[in-house]
Design an enzyme around this catalytic site. Structure first.
Site, short mmCIF file in Angstrom:
data_model
loop_
_atom_site.label_atom_id
_atom_site.label_comp_id
_atom_site.label_asym_id
_atom_site.label_seq_id
_atom_site.Cartn_x
_atom_site.Cartn_y
_atom_site.Cartn_z
N TYR A 143 48.38 28.72 45.43
CA TYR A 143 48.77 29.48 46.62
C TYR A 143 49.00 28.57 47.83
O TYR A 143 49.74 28.94 48.74
CB TYR A 143 47.69 30.52 46.97
CG TYR A 143 47.88 31.85 46.29
CD1 TYR A 143 47.81 31.95 44.91
CD2 TYR A 143 48.14 33.00 47.04
CE1 TYR A 143 47.98 33.17 44.29
CE2 TYR A 143 48.31 34.21 46.41
CZ TYR A 143 48.23 34.30 45.05
OH TYR A 143 48.40 35.51 44.44
N ASP A 255 44.14 42.53 38.96
CA ASP A 255 45.03 43.68 38.82
C ASP A 255 44.82 44.33 37.46
O ASP A 255 44.74 45.56 37.34
CB ASP A 255 46.51 43.26 38.93
CG ASP A 255 47.10 43.55 40.31
OD1 ASP A 255 46.34 43.46 41.29
OD2 ASP A 255 48.29 43.87 40.39
C1 IPM Z 1 46.26 40.35 46.39
C2 IPM Z 1 47.74 40.40 46.67
C3 IPM Z 1 48.11 39.21 47.53
C4 IPM Z 1 47.90 37.97 46.68
C5 IPM Z 1 49.54 39.24 48.11
C6 IPM Z 1 49.77 40.48 48.94
C7 IPM Z 1 49.83 38.01 48.93
O1 IPM Z 1 48.46 40.49 45.50
O2 IPM Z 1 45.47 40.36 47.34
O3 IPM Z 1 45.89 40.31 45.21
O4 IPM Z 1 48.77 37.57 45.89
O5 IPM Z 1 46.82 37.38 46.82
MG MG Z 2 47.29 40.66 43.75
#
Ligand code: IPM
Ligand code: MG
Length: 370
Positions: A143, A255
């Protein structure tokens, strides 16, 4: 008299403001009815900030976030900014908050409410009673790693680069949080990487193994490749207690784990920094779900994930476990009474709006506190 707790509320975009409106009513309820007192500030983030100030988050809001005791965050994102540079995207707001506040530890619990066990796409027996915690490293890895970007090569083709980087201190501090959390739960940690393919994975495994041997031998530790972990989460999620993993794998696996529980609209999260000399940690709490632009402004969204994020805030930032439990109890009670927002609607249940869910929660809190 204990000092008032400073709270920065950042509703953001999409369904963020409407779910936050209901949670604000609950915050006010606690301010009036319980021992805790809040000083609340609100700010714009995401597309809401881009519209007014031309940036996803202003330096002033960033300064407020650094000065507050805890941040309660809604969601950011807006399809209108799908095709702009990264630094102009609404999502930049949450990434900057995480980075500048040093929120390296992201706790994403995936728990199944018994009342909703049938809402999962998986069989009831696989997920009933599920209570796992994904601990995601949040300020490192791909990231933020450098170099990154897209360049044009001499022959006119393009080259995109992202860099996965981890240092031993970064791995150690997240693993430490994982072991500490496991000790307070079922004492089991699974460290997840891809040591079969990635150098960062090799270093991750080595560092976690060393720390475990030196300080956390009492915790059961195993290692798993990230792809296998995804498969195991669907096959038999109850084998896990705490999963400790990097930023990108944690994004994906959380997720996946959230959907085991039947609804993204139910899951909270906490992002914590390192404790300072006084033991105070910077902290931000947000629902796992996004802005859901398709239902935004329609009073349909589920406020429970943001509400449960506020419960985590009371527990982790202010040590108010009883108050946190009261919120969780209220959420369970309204579900037990058959009230459902559209995302968790089941046959025979009563469909309610965002506002009605907020009202039901306040009533439930009145009853529980009476
Ligand atoms: C999360 C989201 C974020 C991420 C996005 C909105 C930048 O998917 O908090 O999981 O990728 O971390
Ligand atoms: Mg996410």
């Amino acid at each position: 008299m204990p000092a008032n707790k400073k709270l920065l509320v950042l509703p953001g975009d999409g369904i963020g403001p409407e779910v936050m409106r209901q949670v604000r009513r609950v915050v006010d309820w606690f301010d009036k009815r319980r021992a805790v007192r809040f000083d609340i500030k609100e700010g714009l983030v995401g597309a809401a900030s881009l519209d007014k100030h031309g940036v996803p988050i202003t330096d002033a809001v960033m300064a407020d976030a650094l000065a507050t005791d805890a941040v309660l965050f809604g969601a950011v994102g807006d399809p209108r900014w799908d095709n702009v540079a990264f630094d102009k995207k609404p999502e930049r707001a949450i990434l900057r908050l995480r980075k500048d506040m040093g929120l390296f530890a992201n706790l994403r619990p995936a728990t199944v409410f018994d009342e909703l066990a049938d809402a999962s796409t998986l069989k009831r027996e696989v997920i009933a009673g599920l209570d796992i915690l994904i601990l995601r490293e949040l300020t490192g890895g791909v990231y933020f790693g450098e170099p990154r970007g897209v360049t044009t090569l001499p022959d006119g083709t393009k080259r995109g680069v992202d860099t996965q980087v981890y240092t031993t201190p970064e791995i150690e501090r997240i693993a430490r949080v994982g072991f500490e959390l496991a000790r307070k739960r079922r004492n089991k940690a699974t460290s997840v990487e891809k040591a079969n393919v990635m150098h960062t994975g090799v270093l991750w495994r080595e560092t976690v193994t060393k720390l475990h041997a030196a300080e956390y031998k009492d915790v059961e530790l195993n290692h798993m490749y990230a792809d296998n972990c995804a498969m195991q989460l669907v096959r038999n999620p109850k084998q896990f207690d705490v999963i400790v993993t990097d930023n990108l794998f944690g994004d994906m696996l959380s997720d996946l784990a959230s959907m085991l529980t039947g609804s993204l609209g139910m899951l909270p999260s906490a992002s914590l920094g390192a404790p300072d000399a006084t033991g105070r940690r910077r902290a931000l709490y947000e629902p796992i779900h996004g802005t859901a632009p398709d239902i935004a402004g329609k009073d349909l969204a589920n406020p429970l994930a943001t509400l449960l994020s506020f419960a985590m805030l009371l527990r982790y930032s202010f040590d108010l476990a009883d108050d946190a439990a009261l919120i969780e109890q209220a959420a369970k009670s309204v579900l037990k009474r058959g009230l459902r927002t559209a995302d968790i609607m089941q046959p025979g249940a009563t469909k309610v709006s965002t506002t009605q869910m907020g009202e039901a929660l306040l009533k439930e809190l009145d009853t529980l506190a009476a």
